[in-house]
Motif scaffolding. Structure first.
Motif, PDB file in Angstrom:
ATOM      1  N   GLN A   1       0.797  -1.511   0.038  1.00  0.00           N
ATOM      2  CA  GLN A   1       0.044  -0.056   0.089  1.00  0.00           C
ATOM      3  C   GLN A   1       0.766   1.323   0.064  1.00  0.00           C
ATOM      4  OE1 GLN A   1      -3.384  -0.139   2.507  1.00  0.00           O
ATOM      5  NE2 GLN A   1      -3.529   1.987   2.896  1.00  0.00           N
ATOM      6  N   ASP A   2       1.960   1.264   0.887  1.00  0.00           N
ATOM      7  CA  ASP A   2       2.731   2.525   0.854  1.00  0.00           C
ATOM      8  C   ASP A   2       4.353   1.875   0.963  1.00  0.00           C
ATOM      9  OD1 ASP A   2       4.029   4.839   1.046  1.00  0.00           O
ATOM     10  OD2 ASP A   2       3.412   5.290   2.981  1.00  0.00           O
ATOM     11  N   PRO A   3       4.653   1.411  -0.387  1.00  0.00           N
ATOM     12  CA  PRO A   3       5.765   0.536  -0.316  1.00  0.00           C
ATOM     13  C   PRO A   3       7.026   1.467  -0.137  1.00  0.00           C
ATOM     14  CG  PRO A   3       5.113   0.904  -2.495  1.00  0.00           C
ATOM     15  CD  PRO A   3       4.078   1.482  -1.640  1.00  0.00           C
ATOM     16  N   LEU A   4       7.021   2.530  -0.275  1.00  0.00           N
ATOM     17  CA  LEU A   4       8.310   3.504   0.094  1.00  0.00           C
ATOM     18  C   LEU A   4       8.133   4.103   1.436  1.00  0.00           C
ATOM     19  CD1 LEU A   4       8.607   5.626  -3.326  1.00  0.00           C
ATOM     20  CD2 LEU A   4       9.239   3.250  -2.918  1.00  0.00           C
ATOM     21  N   ALA A   5       7.414   3.504   2.129  1.00  0.00           N
ATOM     22  CA  ALA A   5       7.435   4.064   3.745  1.00  0.00           C
ATOM     23  C   ALA A   5       8.789   3.506   4.339  1.00  0.00           C
ATOM     24  CB  ALA A   5       6.153   3.620   4.289  1.00  0.00           C
ATOM     25  N   ALA A   6       9.366   2.526   4.011  1.00  0.00           N
ATOM     26  CA  ALA A   6      10.564   1.977   4.603  1.00  0.00           C
ATOM     27  C   ALA A   6      11.762   2.829   4.193  1.00  0.00           C
ATOM     28  CB  ALA A   6      10.895   0.179   4.306  1.00  0.00           C
TER      29      ALA A   6
ATOM     30  N   GLY B   1       0.636   8.976  -6.460  1.00  0.00           N
ATOM     31  CA  GLY B   1       0.604   8.226  -7.367  1.00  0.00           C
ATOM     32  C   GLY B   1       2.042   7.852  -8.075  1.00  0.00           C
ATOM     33  N   GLN B   2       2.738   8.997  -8.043  1.00  0.00           N
ATOM     34  CA  GLN B   2       4.195   9.060  -8.556  1.00  0.00           C
ATOM     35  C   GLN B   2       4.958   7.838  -7.637  1.00  0.00           C
ATOM     36  OE1 GLN B   2       5.290  13.058  -8.483  1.00  0.00           O
ATOM     37  NE2 GLN B   2       4.993  13.318 -10.816  1.00  0.00           N
ATOM     38  N   ARG B   3       4.605   7.948  -6.249  1.00  0.00           N
ATOM     39  CA  ARG B   3       5.415   6.822  -5.543  1.00  0.00           C
ATOM     40  C   ARG B   3       5.028   5.625  -5.849  1.00  0.00           C
ATOM     41  NH1 ARG B   3       6.792   9.053  -0.254  1.00  0.00           N
ATOM     42  NH2 ARG B   3       5.945   7.141   0.797  1.00  0.00           N
TER      43      ARG B   3
ATOM     44  N   LEU C   1      -4.899   5.221  -2.997  1.00  0.00           N
ATOM     45  CA  LEU C   1      -4.456   6.121  -4.284  1.00  0.00           C
ATOM     46  C   LEU C   1      -6.177   6.932  -4.415  1.00  0.00           C
ATOM     47  CD1 LEU C   1      -2.535   3.979  -6.571  1.00  0.00           C
ATOM     48  CD2 LEU C   1      -2.029   5.707  -4.983  1.00  0.00           C
ATOM     49  N   ASP C   2      -5.994   7.880  -4.711  1.00  0.00           N
ATOM     50  CA  ASP C   2      -7.092   8.792  -5.332  1.00  0.00           C
ATOM     51  C   ASP C   2      -7.613   8.178  -6.405  1.00  0.00           C
ATOM     52  OD1 ASP C   2      -7.502  10.965  -3.618  1.00  0.00           O
ATOM     53  OD2 ASP C   2      -6.152  12.057  -4.555  1.00  0.00           O
ATOM     54  N   VAL C   3      -9.044   8.216  -6.647  1.00  0.00           N
ATOM     55  CA  VAL C   3      -9.793   7.164  -7.625  1.00  0.00           C
ATOM     56  C   VAL C   3      -9.210   7.545  -9.074  1.00  0.00           C
ATOM     57  CG1 VAL C   3     -11.874   6.524  -6.582  1.00  0.00           C
ATOM     58  CG2 VAL C   3     -11.689   8.916  -7.860  1.00  0.00           C
ATOM     59  N   SER C   4      -8.879   8.813  -9.369  1.00  0.00           N
ATOM     60  CA  SER C   4      -8.421   9.259 -10.785  1.00  0.00           C
ATOM     61  C   SER C   4      -6.804   8.578 -11.023  1.00  0.00           C
ATOM     62  CB  SER C   4      -8.408  10.797 -10.891  1.00  0.00           C
ATOM     63  OG  SER C   4      -7.539  11.342  -9.774  1.00  0.00           O
ATOM     64  N   VAL C   5      -6.165   8.534  -9.859  1.00  0.00           N
ATOM     65  CA  VAL C   5      -4.711   8.209 -10.234  1.00  0.00           C
ATOM     66  C   VAL C   5      -4.868   6.372 -10.126  1.00  0.00           C
ATOM     67  CG1 VAL C   5      -2.715   7.801  -8.903  1.00  0.00           C
ATOM     68  CG2 VAL C   5      -3.979   9.747  -8.830  1.00  0.00           C
ATOM     69  N   ARG C   6      -6.102   5.839  -9.472  1.00  0.00           N
ATOM     70  CA  ARG C   6      -6.088   4.398  -9.101  1.00  0.00           C
ATOM     71  C   ARG C   6      -6.233   3.938 -10.596  1.00  0.00           C
ATOM     72  NH1 ARG C   6     -11.423   2.607  -5.869  1.00  0.00           N
ATOM     73  NH2 ARG C   6     -12.032   3.195  -7.895  1.00  0.00           N
ATOM     74  N   GLY C   7      -7.117   4.320 -11.411  1.00  0.00           N
ATOM     75  CA  GLY C   7      -7.086   3.687 -12.685  1.00  0.00           C
ATOM     76  C   GLY C   7      -6.137   3.984 -13.624  1.00  0.00           C
ATOM     77  N   GLN C   8      -5.297   5.007 -13.549  1.00  0.00           N
ATOM     78  CA  GLN C   8      -4.040   4.733 -14.351  1.00  0.00           C
ATOM     79  C   GLN C   8      -2.973   3.793 -13.825  1.00  0.00           C
ATOM     80  OE1 GLN C   8      -2.611   8.830 -13.757  1.00  0.00           O
ATOM     81  NE2 GLN C   8      -4.608   9.729 -14.484  1.00  0.00           N
ATOM     82  N   ILE C   9      -3.040   3.470 -12.455  1.00  0.00           N
ATOM     83  CA  ILE C   9      -2.029   2.555 -12.023  1.00  0.00           C
ATOM     84  C   ILE C   9      -2.457   1.255 -12.396  1.00  0.00           C
ATOM     85  CG2 ILE C   9      -0.910   1.605  -9.843  1.00  0.00           C
ATOM     86  CD1 ILE C   9       0.111   4.285 -10.451  1.00  0.00           C
ATOM     87  N   LEU C  10      -3.830   1.153 -12.346  1.00  0.00           N
ATOM     88  CA  LEU C  10      -4.221  -0.500 -12.651  1.00  0.00           C
ATOM     89  C   LEU C  10      -4.035  -0.601 -14.236  1.00  0.00           C
ATOM     90  CD1 LEU C  10      -7.639  -0.348 -10.907  1.00  0.00           C
ATOM     91  CD2 LEU C  10      -5.781  -1.894 -10.366  1.00  0.00           C
ATOM     92  N   GLU C  11      -4.277   0.611 -15.014  1.00  0.00           N
ATOM     93  CA  GLU C  11      -3.874   0.521 -16.646  1.00  0.00           C
ATOM     94  C   GLU C  11      -2.475   0.049 -16.894  1.00  0.00           C
ATOM     95  OE1 GLU C  11      -5.691   0.636 -19.113  1.00  0.00           O
ATOM     96  OE2 GLU C  11      -7.598   1.802 -18.618  1.00  0.00           O
TER      97      GLU C  11
END
Lengths: 261, 265
Positions: A91-96, A150-152, A177-187
Motif C-alpha cells: 500500500q505504501d511501499p516506499l514507507a520503509a 501516484g508517482q510513489r 490512491l485517489d480514484v483518478s490515479v487508481r485507474g491509471q495505476i491499474l492500466e
C-alpha cells in the motif's frame, strides 16, 4: 506451466493459550501473465498468504512451487536468485525508505543487489525504468517525500520490475490512491502484464478493483478459500456466504444516464 | 427547510515548512437541519479541513477567513455537546488505557451534567444502541480487546453521547473492510434518523456517499466544484470533475479494464 503453485499452505498463531489458523490449508495456482485476486474480510488470511508466498514468514505446513522450484527448500544464493523473480508492491511501499532518499536511490538498490547493471550503466537503466512506468526521467533526482502518491506507487512498480520478475505480489497496492490515479495505476499494471508477461497475486478488499483487473478470484474466510474461479462470474453470482456478503456490502453507483455518457 | 449552519467564503491556510498552503479557498454552503450532506473529494481537496473548521478543531496557528454561522439556539456550539465528531482511525481517537464505558460516560457527564452513575447507565444504553455485544461486559473493556469495527462503534457512541445536533463523520469507514464499512454506514444512518441529527459525511468515495447522502458537495483543491441533490449529482453532474469522479468509479457493473480494447492514454 504454472508460475506459482501453492498447496495446503498453513500458518497458525498463538493468542494467549489458544492457537488459531490464520491460513488453514490453502491451495492455488497462477499461470503466466495471469492475475489471481485474493479477496475477503479483514483477518481472513489474505495478507498472511502474501507474506508466506514472499517468504517474509515461514509456513507451518504446505508447499510453494515457484517457477518449478520448491521455493521453501531454497536458501542462500539460490533463494536470493529466485527471489529476484518474485517482487512485491504494498500500500505504501516506499514507507520503509528514508523520505529524503532520491527516486534514483530507490531504483538503484535492486539493480545493484542483483547485479543487473554496472555502476556506469545504472543511470540509463533507472531512466528507462522511470519511462517504462510513465514517469519523467528527470524525476530520478527528486526526494521521494516530494513526489505525489501516484508517482510513489509508479516508482514502487518500477522498483518491482527492475529485476524482470515473473510474479509480483500486490497487497492493497491501489487502496490508498485517489480514484483518478487508481485507474491509471491499474492500466499500467495491465500494460506491464501484457508486455512483460508478469503474473500478479493481487490482494484487495475492493471487489470493484478486483473485477477490473483480475482474471480469477479466490475468496477467503477464516484462512480458507471458500470459493474460487473466474473473477467476473463469481462477483456476478457468488455462492459462498462471505462472497455474497462482500458483494452486498460493495456500494453500488446506479447512474440512470450512464448509457448517454 | 431550516438552515443549521451557514458557511460563507471560508478560507483556510496552513503553514508548512514556513510556506503558506491554502486548504480551502472561499467555500460557501449551507447545511440544512436534519439533512445528510456528504462532502466528497480526493486528497488535497480540503474536505477534512472543512470538517475540522466546522467542529472548531483547527490548530490555533491556522489562518482562517470567512464565517461559519450557527443558527442553533446556542450561538457558540460546543464540540461534544452540539457537535459529535467521528474520526477515521478509532484507535487514535479512543484512549487505550481507559475502559470504553468510561470514555462514553465522560462525554455524557461533561456535557449533560449527569452523575457518574447516570453517565455509566447512559454509556451502557449507548453501547446497546450501537449494537455492541454484551454491553455489561463491554462497558469495562479496553479498546485493544475490540475489533476495528467495534472500536468505531464505541467512537460513534461517544460522539452521540451528549445528543449533538450535528454528527460529523470524517472518513469514518475508510479504514474498515467492505463488510464492516457497510455495517457502520447502516449504523450511522439509523442513529441519525432516530435522534434527528444532521449528518456531515466526509468521504473520498462518491459511490459510498451516494448510498447515504441527501445532498453531495464536491470539493477539489480547496474549492467547491458542485453541490446538489444526490440523484442530480449522480445522474446529471454539472461539472466535468464530478463526471470524471463518477467515470473513475470501478463498480460491479462496469466493463473490466481487462476487456477494454486498445491502450488508453
Amino acid at each position: 506451466m504454472t508460475v506459482l503453485a501453492v498447496s495446503n499452505l498453513a500458518k497458525h498463531y498463538r493468542r494467549g493459550d489458544k492457537t488459531f489458523a490464520a491460513v488453514d490449508g490453502v491451495s492455488f495456482e497462477i499461470g503466466p501473465a495471469e492475475t489471481l485476486a485474493l479477496a475477503g474480510p479483514s483477518g481472513s488470511g489474505k495478507s498472511t498468504i502474501a507474506r508466506l508466498v514472499l517468504r517474509l514468514i515461514e509456513p507451518d505446513a504446505g508447499r510453494i512451487d515457484f517457477e518449478g522450484h520448491d521455493f521453501l527448500a531454497l536458501s542462500g544464493a539460490a533463494l536470493r536468485a529466485r527471489r529476484a523473480k518474485l517482487q512485491m508492491v504494498f500500500q505504501d511501499p516506499l514507507a520503509a525508505f528514508n523520505p529524503r532518499a532520491s527516486v534514483a536511490r530507490v531504483l538503484d538498490d535492486p539493480l545493484r543487489i542483483h547485479n543487473i547493471a554496472s555502476r556506469a550503466e545504472r543511470p540509463d537503466r533507472i531512466a528507462a525504468l522511470l519511462e517504462r512506468v510513465g514517469l519523467d526521467a528527470n524525476l530520478a533526482a527528486s526526494p521521494i517525500h516530494e513526489i505525489s502518491g501516484g508517482q510513489r506507487q509508479r516508482v514502487a512498480i518500477a522498483r518491482a520490475i527492475a529485476t524482470k520478475p515473473s510474479l509480483i505480489v500486490l497487497d492493497e497496492a491501489v487502496a490508498a490512491l485517489d480514484v483518478s490515479v487508481r485507474g491509471q495505476i491499474l492500466e499500467l499494471l495491465l500494460d506491464l502484464q501484457r508486455e512483460e508477461r508478469i503474473s500478479y497475486l493481487f490482494i484487495s478488499h475492493d471487489l470493484g478493483v478486483i473485477r477490473a483487473i483480475a482474471h480469477r478470484i479466490a475468496i477467503l474466510d477464516a484462512g480458507r478459500i471458500v470459493e474460487t474461479g473466474d473473477a467476473r462470474a463469481i462477483i456476478a453470482d457468488p455462492q459462498s456466504a462471505i462472497g455474497k456478503a462482500l458483494v452486498a456490502a460493495t456500494p453500488k453507483l446506479v447512474r440512470s444516464s450512464q448509457e448517454t455518457l | 427547510m431550516t438552515v443549521l449552519l451557514s458557511i460563507r467564503e471560508l478560507a483556510v491556510a496552513y503553514r508548512r515548512d514556513g510556506v503558506e498552503v491554502a486548504a480551502l479557498k472561499g467555500v460557501s454552503l449551507e447545511v440544512h437541519a436534519g439533512e445528510r450532506l456528504a462532502v466528497i473529494g480526493e486528497s488535497g481537496s480540503g474536505k477534512s479541513t472543512l470538517a475540522l473548521a466546522v467542529a472548531g478543531l483547527l490548530a490555533g496557528s491556522t489562518k482562517v477567513g470567512g464565517t461559519i454561522e450557527w443558527l442553533l439556539p446556542a450561538s457558540h456550539p460546543h464540540l461534544g455537546r452540539d457537535i459529535g465528531f467521528v474520526f477515521q482511525d478509532p484507535s487514535s481517537s479512543l484512549d487505550p488505557v481507559m475502559p470504553v464505558g468510561k470514555q462514553i460516560a465522560e462525554v455524557a457527564r461533561t456535557h449533560l451534567n449527569l452523575s457518574w452513575r447516570d453517565s455509566y447507565a447512559k454509556a451502557k444504553t449507548l453501547l446497546e444502541r450501537v449494537r455492541l455485544p454484551n454491553p455489561d461486559a463491554t462497558v469495562r473493556a479496553y479498546p485493544h480487546r475490540l475489533s476495528g469495527g467495534q472500536k468505531q462503534r464505541v467512537a460513534i457512541a461517544a460522539a452521540i453521547a451528549a445528543g449533538p445536533k450535528l454528527l460529523i463523520a470524517d472518513e469514518a469507514t475508510s479504514a474498515l473492510d467492505t463488510i464492516v464499512q457497510a455495517e457502520i454506514v447502516a449504523l450511522i444512518r439509523r442513529l441519525v434518523a432516530e435522534d434527528g441529527m444532521t449528518l456531515l459525511f466526509i468521504s473520498h468515495d462518491i459511490a459510498l456517499a451516494a448510498t447515504l447522502a441527501d445532498r453531495i458537495a464536491v470539493l477539489r483543491r480547496g474549492e467547491l466544484v458542485e453541490l446538489g441533490e444526490t440523484r442530480q449529482i449522480i445522474d446529471a453532474p454539472g461539472h466535468a470533475y464530478t463526471r470524471a469522479l463518477l467515470d473513475a468509479h470501478l463498480g460491479l457493473d462496469a466493463t473490466p479494464l481487462l476487456e477494454r480494447q486498445g491502450t488508453p492514454a
